[in-house]
Design a protein around this motif. Structure first.
Motif, PDB file in Angstrom:
ATOM      1  N   VAL A  34       0.855  -1.184   0.000  1.00 26.80           N
ATOM      2  CA  VAL A  34       0.000   0.000   0.000  1.00 26.80           C
ATOM      3  C   VAL A  34       0.891   1.234   0.000  1.00 26.80           C
ATOM      4  CG1 VAL A  34      -1.782   1.291   1.224  1.00 26.80           C
ATOM      5  CG2 VAL A  34      -1.812  -1.218   1.244  1.00 26.80           C
ATOM      6  N   TYR A  35       0.692   2.098  -0.982  1.00 25.94           N
ATOM      7  CA  TYR A  35       1.478   3.326  -1.089  1.00 25.94           C
ATOM      8  C   TYR A  35       0.562   4.518  -0.798  1.00 25.94           C
ATOM      9  CZ  TYR A  35       5.346   0.733  -3.142  1.00 25.94           C
ATOM     10  OH  TYR A  35       6.393  -0.153  -3.349  1.00 25.94           O
ATOM     11  N   ILE A  36       0.874   5.244   0.276  1.00 31.54           N
ATOM     12  CA  ILE A  36       0.097   6.426   0.650  1.00 31.54           C
ATOM     13  C   ILE A  36       0.839   7.664   0.174  1.00 31.54           C
ATOM     14  CG2 ILE A  36      -0.908   7.738   2.551  1.00 31.54           C
ATOM     15  CD1 ILE A  36      -0.915   5.164   4.195  1.00 31.54           C
ATOM     16  N   LEU A  37       0.228   8.430  -0.709  1.00 28.79           N
ATOM     17  CA  LEU A  37       0.808   9.682  -1.198  1.00 28.79           C
ATOM     18  C   LEU A  37       0.132  10.829  -0.467  1.00 28.79           C
ATOM     19  CD1 LEU A  37       1.618   7.619  -3.461  1.00 28.79           C
ATOM     20  CD2 LEU A  37       1.542   9.547  -5.046  1.00 28.79           C
ATOM     21  N   ASP A  38       0.814  11.373   0.531  1.00 29.15           N
ATOM     22  CA  ASP A  38       0.258  12.459   1.328  1.00 29.15           C
ATOM     23  C   ASP A  38       0.447  13.799   0.617  1.00 29.15           C
ATOM     24  OD1 ASP A  38      -1.012  13.637   3.453  1.00 29.15           O
ATOM     25  OD2 ASP A  38       0.810  13.810   4.661  1.00 29.15           O
ATOM     26  N   ILE A  65      -3.216   4.998  -2.058  1.00 26.74           N
ATOM     27  CA  ILE A  65      -4.105   5.876  -1.308  1.00 26.74           C
ATOM     28  C   ILE A  65      -3.582   7.294  -1.492  1.00 26.74           C
ATOM     29  CG2 ILE A  65      -4.962   6.541   0.969  1.00 26.74           C
ATOM     30  CD1 ILE A  65      -4.717   3.661   1.843  1.00 26.74           C
ATOM     31  N   LEU A  66      -4.395   8.143  -2.123  1.00 25.75           N
ATOM     32  CA  LEU A  66      -4.007   9.530  -2.372  1.00 25.75           C
ATOM     33  C   LEU A  66      -4.694  10.412  -1.341  1.00 25.75           C
ATOM     34  CD1 LEU A  66      -4.405   9.588  -6.277  1.00 25.75           C
ATOM     35  CD2 LEU A  66      -2.546   8.654  -4.881  1.00 25.75           C
ATOM     36  N   THR A  68      -5.340  14.124   0.402  1.00 27.58           N
ATOM     37  CA  THR A  68      -5.250  15.555   0.117  1.00 27.58           C
ATOM     38  C   THR A  68      -6.313  16.316   0.889  1.00 27.58           C
ATOM     39  OG1 THR A  68      -5.332  17.251  -1.625  1.00 27.58           O
ATOM     40  CG2 THR A  68      -6.768  15.342  -1.887  1.00 27.58           C
ATOM     41  N   THR A  69      -6.013  17.554   1.214  1.00 29.19           N
ATOM     42  CA  THR A  69      -7.002  18.452   1.808  1.00 29.19           C
ATOM     43  C   THR A  69      -7.530  19.444   0.772  1.00 29.19           C
ATOM     44  OG1 THR A  69      -5.198  19.911   2.513  1.00 29.19           O
ATOM     45  CG2 THR A  69      -5.999  18.304   4.118  1.00 29.19           C
ATOM     46  N   GLU A  70      -7.031  19.325  -0.462  1.00 29.69           N
ATOM     47  CA  GLU A  70      -7.427  20.262  -1.522  1.00 29.69           C
ATOM     48  C   GLU A  70      -7.747  19.475  -2.793  1.00 29.69           C
ATOM     49  OE1 GLU A  70      -5.173  23.940  -1.795  1.00 29.69           O
ATOM     50  OE2 GLU A  70      -4.027  23.352  -0.022  1.00 29.69           O
ATOM     51  N   LEU A  71      -8.876  18.799  -2.740  1.00 28.55           N
ATOM     52  CA  LEU A  71      -9.290  17.933  -3.840  1.00 28.55           C
ATOM     53  C   LEU A  71      -9.408  18.691  -5.154  1.00 28.55           C
ATOM     54  CD1 LEU A  71     -10.300  15.123  -4.752  1.00 28.55           C
ATOM     55  CD2 LEU A  71     -12.608  15.844  -4.093  1.00 28.55           C
ATOM     56  N   GLN A  72      -9.788  19.967  -5.072  1.00 27.83           N
ATOM     57  CA  GLN A  72     -10.009  20.754  -6.281  1.00 27.83           C
ATOM     58  C   GLN A  72      -8.725  20.951  -7.092  1.00 27.83           C
ATOM     59  OE1 GLN A  72     -10.060  21.918  -3.239  1.00 27.83           O
ATOM     60  NE2 GLN A  72      -8.801  23.770  -3.110  1.00 27.83           N
ATOM     61  N   LYS A  73      -7.560  20.722  -6.475  1.00 29.61           N
ATOM     62  CA  LYS A  73      -6.289  20.909  -7.177  1.00 29.61           C
ATOM     63  C   LYS A  73      -5.848  19.656  -7.937  1.00 29.61           C
ATOM     64  CE  LYS A  73      -4.368  24.567  -4.253  1.00 29.61           C
ATOM     65  NZ  LYS A  73      -3.206  25.010  -3.439  1.00 29.61           N
ATOM     66  N   CYS A  82     -10.155   7.254  -9.277  1.00 33.13           N
ATOM     67  CA  CYS A  82     -10.064   6.944  -7.851  1.00 33.13           C
ATOM     68  C   CYS A  82     -11.453   6.785  -7.237  1.00 33.13           C
ATOM     69  CB  CYS A  82      -9.328   8.071  -7.110  1.00 33.13           C
ATOM     70  SG  CYS A  82      -7.635   8.360  -7.656  1.00 33.13           S
ATOM     71  N   THR A  83     -11.503   6.074  -6.141  1.00 33.35           N
ATOM     72  CA  THR A  83     -12.706   6.016  -5.322  1.00 33.35           C
ATOM     73  C   THR A  83     -12.568   7.059  -4.225  1.00 33.35           C
ATOM     74  OG1 THR A  83     -13.000   3.641  -5.719  1.00 33.35           O
ATOM     75  CG2 THR A  83     -14.100   4.586  -3.795  1.00 33.35           C
ATOM     76  N   LEU A  84     -13.500   8.004  -4.172  1.00 36.73           N
ATOM     77  CA  LEU A  84     -13.400   9.110  -3.222  1.00 36.73           C
ATOM     78  C   LEU A  84     -13.955   8.712  -1.861  1.00 36.73           C
ATOM     79  CD1 LEU A  84     -14.505  12.184  -5.387  1.00 36.73           C
ATOM     80  CD2 LEU A  84     -12.198  11.397  -4.864  1.00 36.73           C
ATOM     81  N   VAL A  85     -13.181   8.974  -0.836  1.00 32.12           N
ATOM     82  CA  VAL A  85     -13.607   8.761   0.547  1.00 32.12           C
ATOM     83  C   VAL A  85     -13.400  10.075   1.292  1.00 32.12           C
ATOM     84  CG1 VAL A  85     -13.267   7.462   2.670  1.00 32.12           C
ATOM     85  CG2 VAL A  85     -12.925   6.330   0.459  1.00 32.12           C
TER      86      VAL A  85
END
Length: 217
Positions: A34-38, A65-66, A68-73, A82-85
């Motif tokens: 599992v690769y988490i890209l923060d 797992i991507l 982000t706090t700024e999905l719009q970017k 992606c599946t959005l959570v």
């Protein structure tokens, strides 16, 4: 097997190329990697283009797992694959329970009212709440007085004075308050948040929506 990559520091196309080489190898001692890209929104346009190819044809042993706090970017091409959570902030009761559990394990006595102050300042973040708690327990006991300045517990005094001066149109004295706040190194974000919350609560009280004694009418 979990790997975390800080996309804010590894945001270029060369970093994505290295990631592509890395994921080609199956994980040792595990079935999946599992690769988490923060902070994934920090990737450059070129890096996103290179990463898109990986997302379209990932190795069977890899999950991304991507975060982000700024999905719009994020580019639409990335989001569509992606599946959005969506995560919500923790509420005060959840943070209170977490802090109480920590203090119980450390055998440190506490008052619920003190934990409520910490939970409010943490603004839905477990990490920030624990950080504040650690600052308050440096002497092996919960000492709220030691972090009163950090918590901005004098904000209410300044806020009431500021509103009174605004109503009285005392421009020079208002300027002096802000100079004093800067000199005391008050946290601007926390002060403005407390100011807006105070004005909002006062408005609700004046409208009869919330019980309490109004500061202004």
């Amino acid at each position: 097997l979990v790997h975390e990559l800080d996309a804010a520091s590894n945001r270029g196309i060369d970093d994505i190329r290295l990631l592509k080489e890395r994921i080609a190898l199956p994980p040792q001692g595990a079935k999946m990697a599992v690769y988490i890209l923060d902070e994934v929104h920090m990737l450059t346009s070129e890096a996103f283009n290179a990463f898109l190819k990986i997302l379209e044809e990932p190795p069977p042993h890899v999950v991304f797992i991507l975060a982000t706090t700024e999905l719009q970017k994020l580019p639409a091409t990335i989001v569509s694959r992606c599946t959005l959570v969506n995560f919500r902030k923790a509420n005060e009761e959840e943070i209170l329970a977490s802090l109480a559990r920590i203090l119980k394990a450390e055998q440190i006595k506490y008052q619920k009212a003190d934990l409520l102050i910490i939970a409010k300042r943490a603004d839905g973040s477990f990490r920030d709440a624990v950080k504040i708690l650690e600052l308050a327990c440096q002497n092996g006991q919960l000492d709220m007085a030691s972090i009163s300045h950090y918590l901005g517990q004098n904000n209410l005094t300044y806020i009431k004075e500021l509103i009174s001066l605004l109503l009285a149109k005392e421009a020079s004295k208002i300027s002096q308050i802000f100079e004093e706040l800067r000199a005391e190194n008050y946290q601007q974000k926390d002060f403005y948040k407390d100011l807006l919350e105070f004005i909002h609560d006062d408005l609700l009280i004046n409208l009869g929506v919330k019980e309490g004694e109004a500061f202004t009418e």
